[in-house]
Every structure is written in structure tokens, then in C-alpha cells.
Design a protein around this motif. Structure first.
Motif, PDB file in Angstrom:
ATOM      1  N   TYR A 276       0.290   7.511  13.040  1.00  0.00           N
ATOM      2  CA  TYR A 276      -0.187   8.761  12.445  1.00  0.00           C
ATOM      3  C   TYR A 276      -0.830   8.492  11.076  1.00  0.00           C
ATOM      4  CZ  TYR A 276       4.576   8.217  10.582  1.00  0.00           C
ATOM      5  OH  TYR A 276       5.729   7.723  10.042  1.00  0.00           O
ATOM      6  N   ASP A 277      -1.357   7.295  10.930  1.00  0.00           N
ATOM      7  CA  ASP A 277      -1.891   6.837   9.648  1.00  0.00           C
ATOM      8  C   ASP A 277      -2.968   7.769   9.098  1.00  0.00           C
ATOM      9  OD1 ASP A 277      -2.204   4.674   7.565  1.00  0.00           O
ATOM     10  OD2 ASP A 277      -4.228   4.672   8.394  1.00  0.00           O
ATOM     11  N   GLU A 278      -3.846   8.284   9.959  1.00  0.00           N
ATOM     12  CA  GLU A 278      -4.941   9.140   9.484  1.00  0.00           C
ATOM     13  C   GLU A 278      -4.405  10.392   8.793  1.00  0.00           C
ATOM     14  OE1 GLU A 278      -6.457   6.698  12.908  1.00  0.00           O
ATOM     15  OE2 GLU A 278      -4.665   7.895  12.475  1.00  0.00           O
ATOM     16  N   CYS A 279      -3.317  10.966   9.329  1.00  0.00           N
ATOM     17  CA  CYS A 279      -2.749  12.170   8.725  1.00  0.00           C
ATOM     18  C   CYS A 279      -2.139  11.849   7.360  1.00  0.00           C
ATOM     19  CB  CYS A 279      -1.699  12.771   9.653  1.00  0.00           C
ATOM     20  SG  CYS A 279      -2.346  13.261  11.268  1.00  0.00           S
ATOM     21  N   ASN A 280      -1.466  10.718   7.277  1.00  0.00           N
ATOM     22  CA  ASN A 280      -0.896  10.325   5.988  1.00  0.00           C
ATOM     23  C   ASN A 280      -1.970   9.914   4.989  1.00  0.00           C
ATOM     24  OD1 ASN A 280       1.835  10.736   5.715  1.00  0.00           O
ATOM     25  ND2 ASN A 280       2.419   8.822   6.694  1.00  0.00           N
ATOM     26  N   ARG A 281      -3.185   9.654   5.481  1.00  0.00           N
ATOM     27  CA  ARG A 281      -4.269   9.297   4.576  1.00  0.00           C
ATOM     28  C   ARG A 281      -4.584  10.445   3.617  1.00  0.00           C
ATOM     29  NH1 ARG A 281      -8.615   7.272   8.009  1.00  0.00           N
ATOM     30  NH2 ARG A 281      -7.095   5.588   8.269  1.00  0.00           N
ATOM     31  N   LEU A 282      -4.382  11.676   4.061  1.00  0.00           N
ATOM     32  CA  LEU A 282      -4.586  12.814   3.165  1.00  0.00           C
ATOM     33  C   LEU A 282      -3.603  12.729   1.999  1.00  0.00           C
ATOM     34  CD1 LEU A 282      -5.049  15.730   5.740  1.00  0.00           C
ATOM     35  CD2 LEU A 282      -6.803  14.365   4.608  1.00  0.00           C
ATOM     36  N   CYS A 283      -2.338  12.423   2.298  1.00  0.00           N
ATOM     37  CA  CYS A 283      -1.337  12.242   1.241  1.00  0.00           C
ATOM     38  C   CYS A 283      -1.704  11.064   0.344  1.00  0.00           C
ATOM     39  CB  CYS A 283       0.042  12.005   1.843  1.00  0.00           C
ATOM     40  SG  CYS A 283       0.730  13.396   2.730  1.00  0.00           S
ATOM     41  N   ASP A 284      -2.195  10.006   0.958  1.00  0.00           N
ATOM     42  CA  ASP A 284      -2.550   8.793   0.222  1.00  0.00           C
ATOM     43  C   ASP A 284      -3.590   9.074  -0.860  1.00  0.00           C
ATOM     44  OD1 ASP A 284      -2.935   5.703   0.024  1.00  0.00           O
ATOM     45  OD2 ASP A 284      -4.943   6.450   0.514  1.00  0.00           O
ATOM     46  N   TYR A 285      -4.583   9.896  -0.537  1.00  0.00           N
ATOM     47  CA  TYR A 285      -5.646  10.202  -1.506  1.00  0.00           C
ATOM     48  C   TYR A 285      -5.112  11.030  -2.667  1.00  0.00           C
ATOM     49  CZ  TYR A 285      -9.617   8.135   0.904  1.00  0.00           C
ATOM     50  OH  TYR A 285     -10.504   7.238   1.438  1.00  0.00           O
ATOM     51  N   ILE A 286      -4.236  11.967  -2.360  1.00  0.00           N
ATOM     52  CA  ILE A 286      -3.697  12.819  -3.410  1.00  0.00           C
ATOM     53  C   ILE A 286      -2.675  12.064  -4.248  1.00  0.00           C
ATOM     54  CG2 ILE A 286      -2.533  14.993  -3.893  1.00  0.00           C
ATOM     55  CD1 ILE A 286      -5.405  15.120  -2.593  1.00  0.00           C
ATOM     56  N   CYS A 287      -1.780  11.357  -3.585  1.00  0.00           N
ATOM     57  CA  CYS A 287      -0.732  10.608  -4.280  1.00  0.00           C
ATOM     58  C   CYS A 287      -1.345   9.531  -5.181  1.00  0.00           C
ATOM     59  CB  CYS A 287       0.210   9.989  -3.263  1.00  0.00           C
ATOM     60  SG  CYS A 287       1.723   9.283  -3.954  1.00  0.00           S
ATOM     61  N   GLY A 288      -2.321   8.807  -4.651  1.00  0.00           N
ATOM     62  CA  GLY A 288      -2.970   7.768  -5.426  1.00  0.00           C
ATOM     63  C   GLY A 288      -3.686   8.304  -6.649  1.00  0.00           C
ATOM     64  N   THR A 289      -4.309   9.471  -6.486  1.00  0.00           N
ATOM     65  CA  THR A 289      -5.035  10.076  -7.606  1.00  0.00           C
ATOM     66  C   THR A 289      -4.087  10.528  -8.705  1.00  0.00           C
ATOM     67  OG1 THR A 289      -6.846  10.827  -6.177  1.00  0.00           O
ATOM     68  CG2 THR A 289      -6.535  12.000  -8.258  1.00  0.00           C
ATOM     69  N   ILE A 290      -2.992  11.176  -8.335  1.00  0.00           N
ATOM     70  CA  ILE A 290      -2.044  11.681  -9.333  1.00  0.00           C
ATOM     71  C   ILE A 290      -1.295  10.536 -10.000  1.00  0.00           C
ATOM     72  CG2 ILE A 290       0.025  13.096  -9.646  1.00  0.00           C
ATOM     73  CD1 ILE A 290      -1.035  14.935  -7.445  1.00  0.00           C
ATOM     74  N   ALA A 291      -0.966   9.502  -9.237  1.00  0.00           N
ATOM     75  CA  ALA A 291      -0.290   8.345  -9.817  1.00  0.00           C
ATOM     76  C   ALA A 291      -1.164   7.676 -10.879  1.00  0.00           C
ATOM     77  CB  ALA A 291       0.072   7.346  -8.725  1.00  0.00           C
ATOM     78  N   ASP A 292      -2.470   7.705 -10.677  1.00  0.00           N
ATOM     79  CA  ASP A 292      -3.411   7.054 -11.585  1.00  0.00           C
ATOM     80  C   ASP A 292      -3.755   7.914 -12.810  1.00  0.00           C
ATOM     81  OD1 ASP A 292      -5.506   4.702 -11.762  1.00  0.00           O
ATOM     82  OD2 ASP A 292      -6.644   6.540 -12.179  1.00  0.00           O
ATOM     83  N   TYR A 293      -3.440   9.193 -12.746  1.00  0.00           N
ATOM     84  CA  TYR A 293      -3.846  10.145 -13.782  1.00  0.00           C
ATOM     85  C   TYR A 293      -2.938  10.023 -15.011  1.00  0.00           C
ATOM     86  CZ  TYR A 293      -5.108  14.747 -15.773  1.00  0.00           C
ATOM     87  OH  TYR A 293      -5.535  15.774 -16.579  1.00  0.00           O
ATOM     88  N   ASN A 294      -3.512   9.577 -16.117  1.00  0.00           N
ATOM     89  CA  ASN A 294      -2.777   9.454 -17.366  1.00  0.00           C
ATOM     90  C   ASN A 294      -2.780  10.808 -18.075  1.00  0.00           C
ATOM     91  OD1 ASN A 294      -2.026   8.921 -20.134  1.00  0.00           O
ATOM     92  ND2 ASN A 294      -2.428   6.751 -19.739  1.00  0.00           N
TER      93      ASN A 294
END
Length: 352
Positions: A276-294
Motif C-alpha cells: 500500500y506504498d502509494e497511499c502512504n506516499r501521501l503521508c510521506d510528503y506531508i510528514c517529510g515537509t513538516i519534519a524539515d520545517y524550521n
């Protein structure tokens, strides 16, 4: 909607010689719920109201934890009704954005439009990197949690004999956890995150069930992560699934929710592509962006993160962002809003 009354559960004391019986809730759950119910719950319930006819729901999750190159530790949960088959959903996402965010340089505008139009809601949890569930004696706290849970499962073996086999298996798994805790240096950081994820997932599942009372199936689908692998050679069921299932049951009964649905878990393959990797890819984009946000400098390290913040997350009700802080002085929760404003990213507001 009434809040869960966490005060009805006995508070833990690391030196309490009388171990209570039950799956007890960590102290961060009460401030998290208080913050969630100040404003976010209205957004949450408004989203559910639009899709109340759906009887099947899914939660997908991704994490950025203990990455020294990122300012934030983040857990992202995506809540989505089963409005389309998984096969079709995976195909759409793959056509729009075929790689995870760390392997992507550019974000497709059509991908942004799809996320904005799709029936999805993201709940994001930021956690301070030096967090502990108990700064005095966390190891003893975990031992009490586990002893208490085992006592409860033994009681359920007697009161609910039709589920005895499952409870006995879970007791064996928790005994394996107890053996780990007897070691001089057990992996407390991993156990800590297993407890955090288990509680948050179960809580949001029950909040969904409180509003949509005739759900038939609700499932949790995690990205491949070490929280699923804890002592997997000795444990039959991942500990995080044990906690989700039992906290979900307890919260449901506490609220007298009569229609406890079937609870399912997606299990990623050990290697290769997750089914189900494609569905978790939506989470990946959001999680990665927020983790990177200083948040201190109001900056991101790459244009792709800025693009997602500006075009998708900022001033968008589809994104609830919370900070849970566990320090020696206090355990508190706050909501973060990212608003469109001054460049490069915008402005953020942090409030209790």
C-alpha cells in the motif's frame, strides 16, 4: 461530543508497590485531548460529516523520528474513507507522484490538486526530541504499564473466553517485552514511540467512531518502520498493534459506543515495495515537509518543501498540526497553524 475522561484512570507512580490492573494512558493524552477539543475537533468532525455514509475507514501513517538532519520529530496520520478501491487509489497517486519525497525534486501541480480535492484529513504530531514518558524512572514506568496490561488480559481471559487465544498470545508478547525491560539498557526510546503511536492512533479511531456510529471496518496501515519490528523474532503480534487494539476497545467501552467495528491492520512486507506504498506516499510528503520545517527560523531546506507548505498545507483545514512536549517541567500540547503570509514559507502560529 463528550471528551474521554482520562481522569478516571489511575495515575501511575513509578514507586507504587501495588501495580494496578488495566491498559493505562500516558500523561500526554490528557493535554493532547484538551488542545484537540479547543478547535481541531470541529475541523475533524466537519470532515467526518461530509463522509458519514462511508462504513469503511482507513488510517495511514508515516514518521520522521530521530533524524538529526531534521528539526522536528513528526508522526503523520492520514484519515480517509474507503471511497474508492485501493487499487484505483494507488494507481492515481502513482501517476501523479511516483516517488517518495526524498527522491523527488519537483512537485506536480496535479498532485496538489488531487490532495486538495480528495476526502482526506491529515493529523500531524510534532514531538520534542528529548521526550520521555517519565523523566524520573522511565524503565520502571514501562514495567508498571506492562504488568498492568498483563493483569487486564488475564482478567479478560476469564470474562471473555471467546477471545482467550488472542489474549493469551498477547500476554506472551508482553512477557517478552518484560524480559527486554530486565536488561541493563533496554530500548526505551523505541518503546516510548510505540506507546505514543498506539495511543494516538487508537484515540483518533475512537473519535471517528464517536461521530460515525455504524462503521463496519476501520484499519491502520503503517509505513515500514522500526516500531513494527520491536523484538519481532520473539513477538507474534507487533506491540503497537496490541496497544492500538486494546486502547481502542477500552476507549470505545468508556464512551459506551455499542458498535465496535472490525479492526484491521496492514502489514508491510519486510523488504521491497510495501503493498500500500502509494497511499502512504501521501503521508510521506506531508510528514517529510513538516519534519524539515524550521519553526524558529521559518525556513525549509528545499524548494519542494516550501512548495508543499505554500500550496497545500498553509491555511488549509485538511491539515491539523499539534506539538506534544514532554519535559522534566511539564507535559503539554499545542496546536500549530501555518498561515499564508510573508515569504519564504509564510507565518506560523503556535497556541495552546
Amino acid at each position: 461530543m463528550e471528551k474521554f475522561d482520562f481522569t478516571t484512570f489511575k495515575k501511575f507512580r513509578h514507586d507504587d508497590p501495588h501495580v494496578p490492573t488495566g491498559f493505562w494512558f500516558p500523561t500526554f493524552m490528557e493535554p493532547f485531548q484538551e488542545t484537540f477539543y479547543k478547535s481541531g475537533v470541529n475541523t475533524f468532525h466537519s470532515f467526518l460529516k461530509k463522509h458519514y455514509q462511508c462504513k469503511k475507514w482507513m488510517l495511514f501513517s508515516d514518521y520522521v523520528i530521530a533524524d538529526k538532519s531534521k528539526p522536528n520529530d513528526v508522526m503523520t496520520l492520514m484519515i480517509i474513507p474507503y471511497f474508492i478501491s485501493l487499487a484505483d487509489l494507488k494507481s492515481i497517486i502513482n501517476d501523479l507522484q511516483s516517488k517518495d519525497i526524498k527522491h523527488t525534486k519537483f512537485i506536480n501541480n496535479e498532485f496538489i490538486s488531487f490532495v486538495n480535492d480528495a476526502p482526506v484529513l491529515f493529523v500531524n504530531i510534532l514531538m520534542n526530541k528529548n521526550r520521555k514518558l517519565d523523566f524520573f524512572d522511565e524503565k520502571r514506568t514501562f514495567q508498571i504499564y506492562t504488568e498492568s496490561a498483563i493483569k487486564m488480559l488475564k482478567r479478560w481471559c476469564r470474562t471473555t473466553p471467546e477471545n482467550r487465544t488472542r489474549f493469551e498470545d498477547e500476554i506472551k508478547d508482553l512477557n517478552s517485552m518484560q524480559q527486554e525491560l530486565k536488561k541493563q539498557s533496554p530500548n526505551l526510546s523505541l518503546l516510548r514511540d510505540i506507546f505514543i503511536v498506539g495511543n494516538i492512533v487508537a484515540y483518533l479511531m475512537c473519535e471517528t467512531l464517536k461521530f460515525i456510529k455504524d462503521i463496519e471496518i476501520i484499519g491502520w496501515f503503517s509505513d515500514r518502520d522500526k516500531i513494527l519490528d520491536y523484538k519481532k523474532k520473539h513477538i507474534k503480534t507487533p506491540l503497537v498493534e496490541i496497544f492500538i487494539a486494546n486502547y481502542f476497545h477500552i476507549l470505545s467501552k468508556t464512551q459506551s459506543l455499542q458498535n465496535e467495528p472490525n479492526l484491521v491492520f496492514g502489514l508491510p512486507e519486510e523488504t521491497g515495495t510495501v503493498w500500500y506504498d502509494e497511499c502512504n506516499r501521501l503521508c510521506d510528503y506531508i510528514c517529510g515537509t513538516i519534519a524539515d520545517y524550521n519553526l524558529v527560523n521559518n525556513s525549509s531546506t528545499h524548494n519542494k518543501f516550501i512548495f508543499i507548505l505554500e500550496k497545500l498545507i498553509a491555511s488549509n483545514d485538511k491539515f491539523l498540526i499539534y506539538s506534544i512536549e514532554m519535559t522534566k517541567k511539564q507535559v503539554c500540547a499545542k496546536r500549530i497553524t501555518v498561515n499564508k503570509g510573508e515569504c519564504p514559507v509564510g507565518t506560523f502560529v503556535l497556541y495552546a
